[in-house]
Write an enzyme that holds these catalytic residues in place. Structure first.
Site, PDB file in Angstrom:
ATOM      1  N   ARG A  93       0.828  -1.205   0.000  1.00  0.00           N
ATOM      2  CA  ARG A  93       0.000   0.000   0.000  1.00  0.00           C
ATOM      3  C   ARG A  93       0.862   1.253   0.000  1.00  0.00           C
ATOM      4  O   ARG A  93       0.513   2.243  -0.660  1.00  0.00           O
ATOM      5  CB  ARG A  93      -0.937  -0.002   1.209  1.00  0.00           C
ATOM      6  CG  ARG A  93      -1.754   1.266   1.296  1.00  0.00           C
ATOM      7  CD  ARG A  93      -2.834   1.228   2.347  1.00  0.00           C
ATOM      8  NE  ARG A  93      -3.571   2.490   2.369  1.00  0.00           N
ATOM      9  CZ  ARG A  93      -4.670   2.711   3.076  1.00  0.00           C
ATOM     10  NH1 ARG A  93      -5.170   1.745   3.818  1.00  0.00           N
ATOM     11  NH2 ARG A  93      -5.265   3.888   3.050  1.00  0.00           N
ATOM     12  N   ASN A 147     -10.173  -5.169  -0.976  1.00  0.00           N
ATOM     13  CA  ASN A 147     -10.169  -3.980  -1.818  1.00  0.00           C
ATOM     14  C   ASN A 147      -9.266  -4.144  -3.035  1.00  0.00           C
ATOM     15  O   ASN A 147      -8.329  -4.943  -2.995  1.00  0.00           O
ATOM     16  CB  ASN A 147      -9.708  -2.766  -1.002  1.00  0.00           C
ATOM     17  CG  ASN A 147     -10.826  -2.180  -0.169  1.00  0.00           C
ATOM     18  OD1 ASN A 147     -11.970  -2.127  -0.592  1.00  0.00           O
ATOM     19  ND2 ASN A 147     -10.497  -1.739   1.036  1.00  0.00           N
ATOM     20  N   CYS A 168     -19.215  -3.421   2.041  1.00  0.00           N
ATOM     21  CA  CYS A 168     -18.445  -2.244   2.433  1.00  0.00           C
ATOM     22  C   CYS A 168     -19.172  -1.600   3.601  1.00  0.00           C
ATOM     23  O   CYS A 168     -20.407  -1.670   3.691  1.00  0.00           O
ATOM     24  CB  CYS A 168     -18.323  -1.274   1.257  1.00  0.00           C
ATOM     25  SG  CYS A 168     -17.324   0.200   1.614  1.00  0.00           S
ATOM     26  N   ASP A 169     -18.422  -0.980   4.501  1.00  0.00           N
ATOM     27  CA  ASP A 169     -19.045  -0.339   5.648  1.00  0.00           C
ATOM     28  C   ASP A 169     -19.396   1.126   5.408  1.00  0.00           C
ATOM     29  O   ASP A 169     -20.135   1.717   6.192  1.00  0.00           O
ATOM     30  CB  ASP A 169     -18.164  -0.464   6.896  1.00  0.00           C
ATOM     31  CG  ASP A 169     -16.707  -0.109   6.642  1.00  0.00           C
ATOM     32  OD1 ASP A 169     -16.346   0.129   5.480  1.00  0.00           O
ATOM     33  OD2 ASP A 169     -15.919  -0.072   7.604  1.00  0.00           O
ATOM     34  N   HIS A 198     -17.240   2.687  -3.207  1.00  0.00           N
ATOM     35  CA  HIS A 198     -16.535   3.948  -2.936  1.00  0.00           C
ATOM     36  C   HIS A 198     -16.870   5.019  -3.971  1.00  0.00           C
ATOM     37  O   HIS A 198     -16.100   5.956  -4.177  1.00  0.00           O
ATOM     38  CB  HIS A 198     -15.017   3.733  -2.852  1.00  0.00           C
ATOM     39  CG  HIS A 198     -14.592   3.002  -1.631  1.00  0.00           C
ATOM     40  ND1 HIS A 198     -13.277   2.721  -1.334  1.00  0.00           N
ATOM     41  CD2 HIS A 198     -15.322   2.480  -0.600  1.00  0.00           C
ATOM     42  CE1 HIS A 198     -13.211   2.044  -0.181  1.00  0.00           C
ATOM     43  NE2 HIS A 198     -14.436   1.898   0.263  1.00  0.00           N
ATOM     44  N   TYR A 247     -15.870   8.724   0.049  1.00  0.00           N
ATOM     45  CA  TYR A 247     -14.739   8.617  -0.878  1.00  0.00           C
ATOM     46  C   TYR A 247     -14.891   9.522  -2.097  1.00  0.00           C
ATOM     47  O   TYR A 247     -13.911   9.776  -2.798  1.00  0.00           O
ATOM     48  CB  TYR A 247     -14.544   7.169  -1.316  1.00  0.00           C
ATOM     49  CG  TYR A 247     -13.850   6.330  -0.264  1.00  0.00           C
ATOM     50  CD1 TYR A 247     -12.473   6.162  -0.273  1.00  0.00           C
ATOM     51  CD2 TYR A 247     -14.585   5.729   0.754  1.00  0.00           C
ATOM     52  CE1 TYR A 247     -11.836   5.407   0.703  1.00  0.00           C
ATOM     53  CE2 TYR A 247     -13.961   4.977   1.736  1.00  0.00           C
ATOM     54  CZ  TYR A 247     -12.586   4.820   1.705  1.00  0.00           C
ATOM     55  OH  TYR A 247     -11.967   4.082   2.674  1.00  0.00           O
TER      56      TYR A 247
END
Length: 442
Positions: A93, A147, A168-169, A198, A247
């Site tokens: 990441r 993801n 997804c939360d 997102h 997002y």
């Protein structure tokens, strides 16, 4: 019922386990009786296993926990597979975020160039998982939280069809915060949410015939009392006539967010890499289960406090509310999904599923994120009102990026990778896209 978690050494696994333990306390019907944790890292598996031991202490009926580093052993004959893997770890990441930033564009793990890089690395592994599940547990349901969740779910659906569902939360958190802002019970409201993972909008909110969305947009104090209102600001939300997923701040306020990221001492990936490395090193050095759990809880709280810190800095530097620091959300979505499938009681959840004819402009096998009815037959998207041109246009462009990323990851085609990177609205030049891809391969 057996649940297998892929990425079982992940930092947030205790949140899922905590929800399972609560089910045991309530003696919920159809609850999970066996939890299998799969991971390639033995240290992380041992540490998370220790945290779970403390969390379940003294709870009769808590699921038995088994750990394994063998994928086939983990999925063989299981009822549900919860996929939460991180290919390349937090170090990957860091690269996904830093490489785009070196070219002057946003790097974030699911959004922009960073999301494309993450998808290219993750999709081949996700496809192999899908193939093993299809072979060894054909009746299992796969719940994907890996993801970038939308494109990974779509890639896996090429093998598993409707038996893979993405969660997804963010959407459920948005619905709850919006409902509470107008004094409504989040469990009673009806809502219209549609988009991609997102990249979605809460477009309607109702309770007993009341138009809560209109009330919320008209009340400036209520509108700016919760996270999304603070992020986007009342004037822009009123102009949109809807509440965007958090997002979308990266798209609507890309200049401000990019500046904030550049000014920060660390990227989000660097913060998490340092934090998690410290946690696993300390917790793995002979701590008791209780000590490991206490350390995990302190680390988790700090993680939640700093969530989307760059976007919050770009919109005024406010702190998250205490009620938003409990963590998870996706764990409750996952359990609600499992209950609906096994109990055939029915539930309405916002999920990542095959489009069908929900959005006519998209292919039927494109994965979208929207409100679904769930029962023993799976999840079916509900009809939704037509999208506005700006919403549909952004969705179409991002779906083209997602599909090109899948094509590049599965077929290793250079043209598809460049197309995926260059067509992303947060990447402003094919030349920049080519340099990002070249650096990522180095």
């Amino acid at each position: 019922m057996r649940l297998t978690i892929l990425g079982g050494g992940g930092f947030r696994v205790p949140l899922v386990h905590r929800a399972l333990v609560e089910d045991a306390r309530r003696d919920a019907p159809g609850r999970c009786t066996e939890l299998v944790l799969y991971d390639t890292d033995p240290v992380r598996l041992r540490v998370i296993g220790s945290v779970l031991e403390a969390q379940a202490a003294g709870v009769p009926g808590a699921p038995a926990v088994r750990v394994t580093r063998d994928l086939d052993d983990a999925v063989r004959g299981t009822d549900f597979v919860f996929s939460a893997i991180r290919v390349g770890g937090t170090a990957g990441r860091v690269r996904d975020e830093r490489i785009p930033l070196s070219e002057g564009v946003l790097g974030q793990e699911t959004v922009g160039a960073g999301g494309v890089l993450y998808g290219l690395r993750t999709i081949p592994v996700a496809m192999r998982i899908a193939e093993r599940v299809a072979e060894l547990a054909p009746q299992a349901w796969v719940i994907n939280f890996t993801n970038p969740a939308g494109m990974v779910t779509e890639a896996m659906s090429n093998v598993l069809g409707e038996r893979v569902i993405g969660i997804c939360d963010s959407p459920v958190g948005l619905v709850k915060r919006a409902a509470r802002a107008v004094g409504a019970d989040p469990d009673r409201v009806e809502y219209d949410y549609v988009g991609l993972n997102h990249l979605g909008w809460l477009r309607a909110l109702r309770l007993d015939g009341r138009d809560l969305m209109a009330e919320l947009l008209a009340d400036g104090q209520a509108l700016t009392s919760f996270e999304e209102g603070k992020l986007f600001g009342a004037p822009w939300l009123r102009a949109l006539g809807s509440l965007p997923n958090e997002y979308l701040h990266y798209y609507y306020f890309r200049r401000e967010t990019l500046r904030s990221v550049h000014e920060a001492a660390q990227t989000r990936g660097e913060f998490l890499d340092e934090q998690q490395s410290g946690f696993f090193a300390t917790a793995g050095a002979g701590t008791t289960p209780d000590q490991a759990y206490e350390l995990w809880e302190r680390t988790r709280l700090r993680r939640e406090e700093t969530y989307m810190a760059d976007s919050r800095a770009a919109s005024g530097g406010w702190q998250r509310d205490t009620c938003d620091l409990e963590g998870g959300g996706y764990d409750r979505v996952a359990l609600a999904l499992m209950r609906a499938v096994t109990g055939d009681e029915g539930a309405r959840l916002i999920l990542n599923v095959l489009n069908g004819n929900t959005i006519p402009a998209l292919d039927p096998d494109a994965v979208i994120e929207t409100v679904c009815e769930v029962d023993s037959k799976g999840a079916r998207p509900l009809p939704c009102a037509p999208l506005r041109e700006d919403q549909l246009g952004l969705m179409l462009q991002l779906k083209a990026v997602e599909r090109a990323t899948i094509d590049a990851a599965v077929r290793d085609t250079e043209g598809a990778a460049l197309r995926a990177m260059a067509l992303h609205p947060l990447v402003d030049s094919p030349a920049v896209a080519a340099r990002i891809l070249e650096k990522a391969r180095a």
